[in-house]
Motif scaffolding. Structure first.
Motif, PDB file in Angstrom:
ATOM      1  N   THR A 212       4.787   9.096  58.648  1.00  0.00           N
ATOM      2  CA  THR A 212       4.466   7.670  58.520  1.00  0.00           C
ATOM      3  C   THR A 212       3.749   7.218  59.784  1.00  0.00           C
ATOM      4  N   TYR A 214       1.068   3.900  61.682  1.00  0.00           N
ATOM      5  CA  TYR A 214       0.522   2.536  61.716  1.00  0.00           C
ATOM      6  C   TYR A 214      -0.726   2.566  62.584  1.00  0.00           C
ATOM      7  N   THR A 229      -4.516  -4.741  61.694  1.00  0.00           N
ATOM      8  CA  THR A 229      -4.409  -3.454  61.011  1.00  0.00           C
ATOM      9  C   THR A 229      -5.095  -3.520  59.647  1.00  0.00           C
ATOM     10  N   TYR A 233      -6.073   2.078  54.220  1.00  0.00           N
ATOM     11  CA  TYR A 233      -6.588   2.723  55.428  1.00  0.00           C
ATOM     12  C   TYR A 233      -6.924   4.169  55.124  1.00  0.00           C
ATOM     13  N   PHE A 236      -5.843   7.428  57.065  1.00  0.00           N
ATOM     14  CA  PHE A 236      -4.530   8.007  56.773  1.00  0.00           C
ATOM     15  C   PHE A 236      -4.523   8.676  55.404  1.00  0.00           C
ATOM     16  N   ASN A 243       0.748   5.185  55.255  1.00  0.00           N
ATOM     17  CA  ASN A 243       0.574   3.945  56.004  1.00  0.00           C
ATOM     18  C   ASN A 243       1.782   3.044  55.741  1.00  0.00           C
TER      19      ASN A 243
END
Length: 383
Positions: A212, A214, A229, A233, A236, A243
């Motif tokens: 995981t 961020y 953020t 995304y 990832f 994410n």
């Protein structure tokens, strides 16, 4: 005797005529004429907003409205044939295509800011085609076409960060307009091969081993704090990293800082475009960062800024390899991230520029510790 002379004369004429027909120089002229005819054929392009744009021939003089067309064009043809750009190209900053092609800074800047706004300057360059982007509708491009006096082709960078069909269509259209269709195909094939490579390396990771993460401080129209953020995304997604952000909203989102503590990602990646701002945040409230387990466990890393004057696809791809190598070192054991980054830049923009980018971004790819913040490593340098 007289008949023999007549026959001889006729035979001689036939030989001369045949010789002329088979003369290599004449054949070369015929081939050249054929090439001119072929390259002079009208080119029809369906651009990013569905407009049918016709060019009377392969473009020899090109104007690029802003950094998006400049970036995509550089992947296909460097700076060749470019006779006009936006004033943004006068400063290279951290755009790989501009660092690799400093000639952009010497090309006529046609007024404005990030976008060309002085269409009289464009007219003076006598372009064969004008590549533009980011307009609301087809009518906006039609209006520009009236003002610049040449065909205008709308480009689209796509909604995803990488590997987007809209991006590919724009690359193909550039190639078609400037006679570089083979190169356009090479670029698209290369991007697709990267996508496949990233997928194959991480597709079989067991569910209970998926990491995981961020991504904080992502740049968009400027730098942002740790709360800046994205929900969707792709950096990832491409390497099977989960994410923690619980929204599907596209583009930049500002999350509540307390949510980040609640999500408690194993890894945090910080965009170096915003690192100085996050340094300031730490100085104001160090306790907040000290509550994050990623910081406690030394699993915070810095990635290169990939959104700078819109998306730098090359840097986004390089960052993805960095994320993959960091989270799944065994799957990327054969990858040296810096070498891979330079390979990507070399293929797309013609030069490996990692060192130049790293010099402008506190050292490029790196681990970030609480001690780095305590030592004010990322204070903004005044230039």
């Amino acid at each position: 005797m007289k008949i023999k002379k007549i026959i001889f004369a006729l035979a001689l004429c036939l030989i001369i005529f045949t010789g002329c027909q088979n003369n290599p120089k004449n054949n070369d002229k015929a081939n050249d004429a054929k090439k001119v005819s072929e390259t002079s054929e009208e080119i029809t392009i369906i651009d990013a907003v569905g407009r049918e744009v016709k060019l009377p021939k392969v473009a020899e003089r090109v104007v690029l409205e802003n950094p998006l067309p400049a970036r995509l064009y550089s992947y296909i043809n460097g700076t060749d044939k470019v006779v006009g750009v936006s004033p943004r190209e006068e400063r290279a900053d951290i755009r790989p295509y501009a660092l690799a092609n400093p000639e952009f800074a010497t090309i006529k800047a046609c007024g404005g800011g990030n976008n060309i706004e002085n269409y009289e300057d464009v007219l003076l360059q006598k372009p064969d085609v004008f590549f533009a982007s980011n307009k609301e509708d087809a009518a906006a491009y039609d209006k520009i076409e009236e003002q610049v006096g040449c065909p205008v082709i709308a480009l689209d960078g796509g909604r995803d960060t990488m590997f987007d069909e809209k991006t590919y269509e724009s690359l193909y259209n550039i190639g078609k307009a400037v006679g570089k269709e083979d190169r356009a195909k090479e670029v698209v094939d290369y991007m697709e091969s990267i996508k496949e490579d990233l997928h194959n390396r991480t597709k079989d990771i067991p569910q209970d081993e998926i990491k995981t993460a961020y991504a904080g401080g992502l740049a968009y129209k400027g730098s942002h704090g740790i709360e800046g953020t994205r929900g969707n995304y792709q950096l990832f997604d491409a390497v099977n990293v989960k994410n923690v952000v619980d929204t599907d909203k596209d583009g930049l989102v500002e999350v509540d800082k307390e949510k980040l503590i609640e999500w408690d990602p194993e890894y945090i990646f910080i965009d170096l475009a915003s690192i100085s701002l996050i340094q300031e945040e730490y100085n104001k409230n160090p306790e907040y960062f000290e509550h994050l387990n990623a910081f406690k466990n030394n699993k915070v890393y810095a990635q290169l800024p990939f959104i700078w004057c819109q998306i730098n696809y090359d840097t986004a791809i390089a960052d993805t390899y960095f994320v993959g190598k960091t989270c799944y070192p065994e799957a990327f054991s054969d990858v040296d991230v810096i070498d891979k980054t330079n390979e990507i830049y070399e293929f797309l923009v013609g030069k490996g520029v990692y060192d130049e980018l790293a010099a402008e971004t506190f050292g490029g790819f790196q681990q970030i510790t609480l001690n780095d913040f305590r030592d004010n490593k990322f204070m903004k340098v005044q230039k």
